[in-house]
Design a protein around this motif. Structure first.
Motif, PDB file in Angstrom:
ATOM      1  N   VAL A 128       0.829  -1.206   0.000  1.00 58.66           N
ATOM      2  CA  VAL A 128       0.000   0.000   0.000  1.00 58.66           C
ATOM      3  C   VAL A 128       0.866   1.259   0.000  1.00 58.66           C
ATOM      4  CG1 VAL A 128      -1.778   1.313   1.216  1.00 58.66           C
ATOM      5  CG2 VAL A 128      -1.891  -1.187   1.160  1.00 58.66           C
ATOM      6  N   VAL A 129       0.632   2.118  -0.976  1.00 59.13           N
ATOM      7  CA  VAL A 129       1.310   3.411  -1.089  1.00 59.13           C
ATOM      8  C   VAL A 129       0.256   4.492  -0.856  1.00 59.13           C
ATOM      9  CG1 VAL A 129       2.715   4.907  -2.561  1.00 59.13           C
ATOM     10  CG2 VAL A 129       2.818   2.406  -2.842  1.00 59.13           C
ATOM     11  N   GLY A 130       0.558   5.451   0.022  1.00 61.03           N
ATOM     12  CA  GLY A 130      -0.459   6.444   0.342  1.00 61.03           C
ATOM     13  C   GLY A 130       0.059   7.858   0.459  1.00 61.03           C
ATOM     14  N   MET A 131      -0.875   8.804   0.399  1.00 60.97           N
ATOM     15  CA  MET A 131      -0.575  10.215   0.640  1.00 60.97           C
ATOM     16  C   MET A 131      -1.745  10.845   1.366  1.00 60.97           C
ATOM     17  SD  MET A 131      -1.277  12.256  -2.958  1.00 60.97           S
ATOM     18  CE  MET A 131      -1.847  13.756  -2.137  1.00 60.97           C
ATOM     19  N   VAL A 132      -1.458  11.860   2.169  1.00 61.06           N
ATOM     20  CA  VAL A 132      -2.486  12.638   2.853  1.00 61.06           C
ATOM     21  C   VAL A 132      -2.427  14.060   2.321  1.00 61.06           C
ATOM     22  CG1 VAL A 132      -3.307  13.527   5.063  1.00 61.06           C
ATOM     23  CG2 VAL A 132      -2.327  11.224   4.940  1.00 61.06           C
ATOM     24  N   GLY A 133      -3.562  14.580   1.872  1.00 62.88           N
ATOM     25  CA  GLY A 133      -3.570  15.958   1.386  1.00 62.88           C
ATOM     26  C   GLY A 133      -4.777  16.250   0.518  1.00 62.88           C
ATOM     27  N   ARG A 134      -5.055  17.533   0.345  1.00 63.30           N
ATOM     28  CA  ARG A 134      -6.135  17.947  -0.540  1.00 63.30           C
ATOM     29  C   ARG A 134      -5.865  17.475  -1.964  1.00 63.30           C
ATOM     30  NH1 ARG A 134      -4.594  22.494   1.577  1.00 63.30           N
ATOM     31  NH2 ARG A 134      -3.952  23.328  -0.449  1.00 63.30           N
ATOM     32  N   ILE A 135      -6.942  17.123  -2.665  1.00 60.32           N
ATOM     33  CA  ILE A 135      -6.796  16.723  -4.062  1.00 60.32           C
ATOM     34  C   ILE A 135      -6.851  17.996  -4.904  1.00 60.32           C
ATOM     35  CG2 ILE A 135      -7.646  15.162  -5.861  1.00 60.32           C
ATOM     36  CD1 ILE A 135      -8.949  13.488  -3.731  1.00 60.32           C
ATOM     37  N   SER A 136      -5.737  18.715  -4.854  1.00 59.04           N
ATOM     38  CA  SER A 136      -5.628  20.024  -5.501  1.00 59.04           C
ATOM     39  C   SER A 136      -4.230  20.145  -6.090  1.00 59.04           C
ATOM     40  CB  SER A 136      -5.868  21.134  -4.475  1.00 59.04           C
ATOM     41  OG  SER A 136      -4.840  21.126  -3.494  1.00 59.04           O
ATOM     42  N   PRO A 137      -4.011  21.103  -7.008  1.00 57.56           N
ATOM     43  CA  PRO A 137      -2.701  21.204  -7.670  1.00 57.56           C
ATOM     44  C   PRO A 137      -1.521  21.286  -6.712  1.00 57.56           C
ATOM     45  CG  PRO A 137      -4.297  22.554  -8.827  1.00 57.56           C
ATOM     46  CD  PRO A 137      -4.995  22.046  -7.585  1.00 57.56           C
ATOM     47  N   GLN A 138      -1.671  21.967  -5.562  1.00 62.06           N
ATOM     48  CA  GLN A 138      -0.547  22.099  -4.637  1.00 62.06           C
ATOM     49  C   GLN A 138      -0.005  20.745  -4.200  1.00 62.06           C
ATOM     50  OE1 GLN A 138      -1.415  23.803  -0.801  1.00 62.06           O
ATOM     51  NE2 GLN A 138       0.687  23.615  -0.103  1.00 62.06           N
ATOM     52  N   LYS A 139      -0.890  19.808  -3.885  1.00 67.13           N
ATOM     53  CA  LYS A 139      -0.471  18.516  -3.332  1.00 67.13           C
ATOM     54  C   LYS A 139      -0.108  17.495  -4.406  1.00 67.13           C
ATOM     55  CE  LYS A 139      -1.336  19.961   0.867  1.00 67.13           C
ATOM     56  NZ  LYS A 139      -0.275  20.188   1.867  1.00 67.13           N
ATOM     57  N   ALA A 140      -0.256  17.855  -5.682  1.00 64.74           N
ATOM     58  CA  ALA A 140       0.159  17.027  -6.826  1.00 64.74           C
ATOM     59  C   ALA A 140      -0.438  15.618  -6.829  1.00 64.74           C
ATOM     60  CB  ALA A 140       1.687  16.956  -6.884  1.00 64.74           C
ATOM     61  N   PRO A 141      -1.745  15.474  -6.672  1.00 66.30           N
ATOM     62  CA  PRO A 141      -2.343  14.137  -6.774  1.00 66.30           C
ATOM     63  C   PRO A 141      -2.200  13.554  -8.180  1.00 66.30           C
ATOM     64  CG  PRO A 141      -4.056  15.812  -6.784  1.00 66.30           C
ATOM     65  CD  PRO A 141      -2.773  16.520  -6.444  1.00 66.30           C
ATOM     66  N   ASP A 142      -2.041  14.437  -9.186  1.00 62.35           N
ATOM     67  CA  ASP A 142      -1.824  13.965 -10.554  1.00 62.35           C
ATOM     68  C   ASP A 142      -0.496  13.221 -10.670  1.00 62.35           C
ATOM     69  OD1 ASP A 142      -0.832  16.605  -9.958  1.00 62.35           O
ATOM     70  OD2 ASP A 142      -0.258  16.810 -12.061  1.00 62.35           O
TER      71      ASP A 142
ATOM     72  N   GLU B  30     -10.637  15.714  -7.890  1.00 69.20           N
ATOM     73  CA  GLU B  30     -10.956  14.292  -7.690  1.00 69.20           C
ATOM     74  C   GLU B  30     -11.465  13.624  -8.964  1.00 69.20           C
ATOM     75  OE1 GLU B  30     -13.761  11.440  -4.879  1.00 69.20           O
ATOM     76  OE2 GLU B  30     -13.106  13.394  -4.126  1.00 69.20           O
ATOM     77  N   ASP B  31     -12.363  14.278  -9.687  1.00 71.65           N
ATOM     78  CA  ASP B  31     -12.902  13.676 -10.911  1.00 71.65           C
ATOM     79  C   ASP B  31     -11.795  13.438 -11.928  1.00 71.65           C
ATOM     80  OD1 ASP B  31     -15.420  13.710  -9.838  1.00 71.65           O
ATOM     81  OD2 ASP B  31     -16.078  15.510 -10.896  1.00 71.65           O
ATOM     82  N   GLU B  32     -10.881  14.384 -12.051  1.00 68.43           N
ATOM     83  CA  GLU B  32      -9.753  14.259 -12.979  1.00 68.43           C
ATOM     84  C   GLU B  32      -8.856  13.085 -12.601  1.00 68.43           C
ATOM     85  OE1 GLU B  32      -5.635  16.757 -13.696  1.00 68.43           O
ATOM     86  OE2 GLU B  32      -7.460  17.888 -13.228  1.00 68.43           O
ATOM     87  N   ILE B  33      -8.600  12.932 -11.300  1.00 69.26           N
ATOM     88  CA  ILE B  33      -7.737  11.846 -10.814  1.00 69.26           C
ATOM     89  C   ILE B  33      -8.398  10.494 -11.038  1.00 69.26           C
ATOM     90  CG2 ILE B  33      -6.644  10.857  -8.756  1.00 69.26           C
ATOM     91  CD1 ILE B  33      -5.383  13.483  -9.919  1.00 69.26           C
ATOM     92  N   ARG B  34      -9.668  10.410 -10.769  1.00 67.50           N
ATOM     93  CA  ARG B  34     -10.396   9.140 -10.978  1.00 67.50           C
ATOM     94  C   ARG B  34     -10.425   8.770 -12.468  1.00 67.50           C
ATOM     95  NH1 ARG B  34     -12.915   7.030  -6.617  1.00 67.50           N
ATOM     96  NH2 ARG B  34     -13.402   8.380  -4.830  1.00 67.50           N
ATOM     97  N   LYS B  35     -10.602   9.766 -13.332  1.00 66.67           N
ATOM     98  CA  LYS B  35     -10.629   9.494 -14.774  1.00 66.67           C
ATOM     99  C   LYS B  35      -9.286   8.960 -15.252  1.00 66.67           C
ATOM    100  CE  LYS B  35     -11.737  11.526 -19.276  1.00 66.67           C
ATOM    101  NZ  LYS B  35     -10.601  10.861 -19.941  1.00 66.67           N
ATOM    102  N   TYR B  36      -8.188   9.571 -14.792  1.00 69.72           N
ATOM    103  CA  TYR B  36      -6.867   9.092 -15.178  1.00 69.72           C
ATOM    104  C   TYR B  36      -6.676   7.646 -14.711  1.00 69.72           C
ATOM    105  CZ  TYR B  36      -1.846   8.621 -15.747  1.00 69.72           C
ATOM    106  OH  TYR B  36      -0.603   8.158 -16.132  1.00 69.72           O
ATOM    107  N   ALA B  37      -7.086   7.385 -13.472  1.00 64.48           N
ATOM    108  CA  ALA B  37      -6.939   6.034 -12.921  1.00 64.48           C
ATOM    109  C   ALA B  37      -7.730   5.017 -13.746  1.00 64.48           C
ATOM    110  CB  ALA B  37      -7.402   6.013 -11.471  1.00 64.48           C
ATOM    111  N   LYS B  38      -8.929   5.403 -14.154  1.00 68.52           N
ATOM    112  CA  LYS B  38      -9.774   4.501 -14.947  1.00 68.52           C
ATOM    113  C   LYS B  38      -9.175   4.262 -16.331  1.00 68.52           C
ATOM    114  CE  LYS B  38     -14.660   3.690 -15.902  1.00 68.52           C
ATOM    115  NZ  LYS B  38     -16.047   4.202 -15.716  1.00 68.52           N
ATOM    116  N   ASP B  39      -8.674   5.336 -16.954  1.00 71.18           N
ATOM    117  CA  ASP B  39      -8.104   5.222 -18.296  1.00 71.18           C
ATOM    118  C   ASP B  39      -6.793   4.450 -18.314  1.00 71.18           C
ATOM    119  OD1 ASP B  39     -10.219   6.727 -19.202  1.00 71.18           O
ATOM    120  OD2 ASP B  39      -9.087   8.612 -19.351  1.00 71.18           O
ATOM    121  N   ASN B  40      -6.125   4.339 -17.161  1.00 68.97           N
ATOM    122  CA  ASN B  40      -4.804   3.709 -17.116  1.00 68.97           C
ATOM    123  C   ASN B  40      -4.759   2.428 -16.290  1.00 68.97           C
ATOM    124  OD1 ASN B  40      -2.614   5.633 -18.453  1.00 68.97           O
ATOM    125  ND2 ASN B  40      -4.186   6.922 -17.518  1.00 68.97           N
ATOM    126  N   GLY B  41      -5.907   1.877 -16.009  1.00 68.77           N
ATOM    127  CA  GLY B  41      -5.957   0.546 -15.408  1.00 68.77           C
ATOM    128  C   GLY B  41      -5.633   0.454 -13.932  1.00 68.77           C
TER     129      GLY B  41
END
Length: 342
Positions: free
Chosen positions: A181-195, A222-233
């Motif tokens: 398990v790899v994790g991060m804590v933070g807002r899903i916003s550009p500052q925290k680089a969830p992308d 969040e929607d952008e991150i979920r879409k990337y995850a879905k498109d990339n398996g």
């Protein structure tokens, strides 16, 4: 000697809210009287037993016309409480990350820099929560070095160690017991680089089949991150908790912790990871931790040593106490000297 009356003004919740509560918890209540003036986003029930007076003022994060109304209300409250530490007497400012370092246009950066330079003369001390934050102030010529003091951020180690552990299980998130398990804590916003985190997840998943990924937080990407995850398996391996009141319970599920922020004053998540005994790595090192025997243990041991030695909340409060008491002592001495000269 009477208590030192300190008036705290805070607008942004999140890390600042957490920081103030931690600071107030360990300030000597026999020596300090605390007033909190804060935005509508703070909750009074969180400060029961921590402050003597609690005041809400309508504040917005974006700069605008509402600021003038908020400033007037804050000044009225300063007059009402007449603090020893506040705008009228000794003023201490903690930026918690300079706005001028945010990823924004050159015009905005220049505006934020100008505002900080205009405000600095009204502050007796500016507390930087990292050496990098101090250096940034010097580079931008916000003020002279004598006005800057570094007090590293900290975490409440005692509260964590004496708290409840194991409240959240991997099965609660649909994660297999033997997953990496790899994790991060933070807002899903550009500052925290969830992308960056989710792109790293794709690369790790290609090499570590049983890898799962947790983002503890919520935000407008969040929607952008979920879409990337879905498109990339990696959609089925990505778990986004949303806002939670107990982020450390989720950190306990991590094998490896990441903080990939594009800018920070001081990433509070880092000592929190250390406190929980989690190795902290950059995205390129995740797979190495999975493969290398002993690497994880070395990082955990060093992290635990560092967090107890350098990032304990008690140390943060003690350093603030020294600063505030020094002001009061100097003020008393000035008053005595003034009386003798008359």
């Amino acid at each position: 000697m009477k208590k030192i009356r300190v008036l705290h003004v805070a607008q942004v919740v999140g890390g600042v809210d957490h920081y103030i509560r931690m600071l107030l918890k360990y300030l000597d209540k026999d020596k300090f009287e605390n007033i909190l003036v804060c935005s509508q986003d703070f909750h009074e029930e969180d400060y029961i037993g921590l402050v003597d007076f609690f005041e809400h003022v309508e504040m917005t994060r974006a700069i605008g016309s509402n600021d003038l109304k908020a400033i007037k209300e804050v000044r009225n409250l300063i007059k009402k409480y007449n603090p020893d530490i506040g705008l009228k007497n000794f003023c201490v400012y903690t930026p918690h990350g300079w706005a001028l370092n945010m990823r924004s246009s050159a015009k905005k950066k220049a505006m934020y820099t100008a505002i900080e330079k205009l405000a600095a003369p009204f502050c007796d001390k500016i507390i930087c929560i990292s050496n990098a934050e101090k250096q940034s102030a010097l580079d931008k010529k916000i003020c002279g070095e004598d006005k800057l003091q570094v007090i590293f951020n900290g975490v409440d180690i005692e509260a964590y160690e004496n708290g409840i552990h194991g409240a959240i299980k991997r099965k609660d998130l649909g994660i297999p017991k033997d997953a990496f398990v790899v994790g991060m804590v933070g807002r899903i916003s550009p500052q925290k680089a969830p992308d960056v985190f989710v792109k790293m997840a794709k690369q790790v998943k290609d090499k570590v089949i049983n890898a799962h990924f947790i983002i503890v937080g919520n935000g407008d990407q969040e929607d952008e991150i979920r879409k990337y995850a879905k498109d990339n398996g990696v959609y089925d391996s990505l778990h986004i908790t949303g806002w939670v009141d107990n982020p450390m319970s989720y950190v306990e599920l991590f094998d490896v912790a990441c903080l990939l922020s594009r800018w920070e004053g001081f990433g509070l998540a880092l000592p929190e990871y250390m406190m929980a005994g989690k190795p902290i790595v950059a995205s390129k090192e995740v797979q190495r931790i999975y493969q290398e025997d002993g690497g994880k243990d070395r990082l955990v041991t060093q992290g635990l040593e560092d967090v107890h030695r350098r990032f304990n909340a008690r140390r943060v409060s003690e350093e603030h106490e020294k600063l505030l008491k020094k002001y009061v002592l100097n003020d008393v001495n000035r008053n005595r000297a003034s009386r003798r000269s008359k």
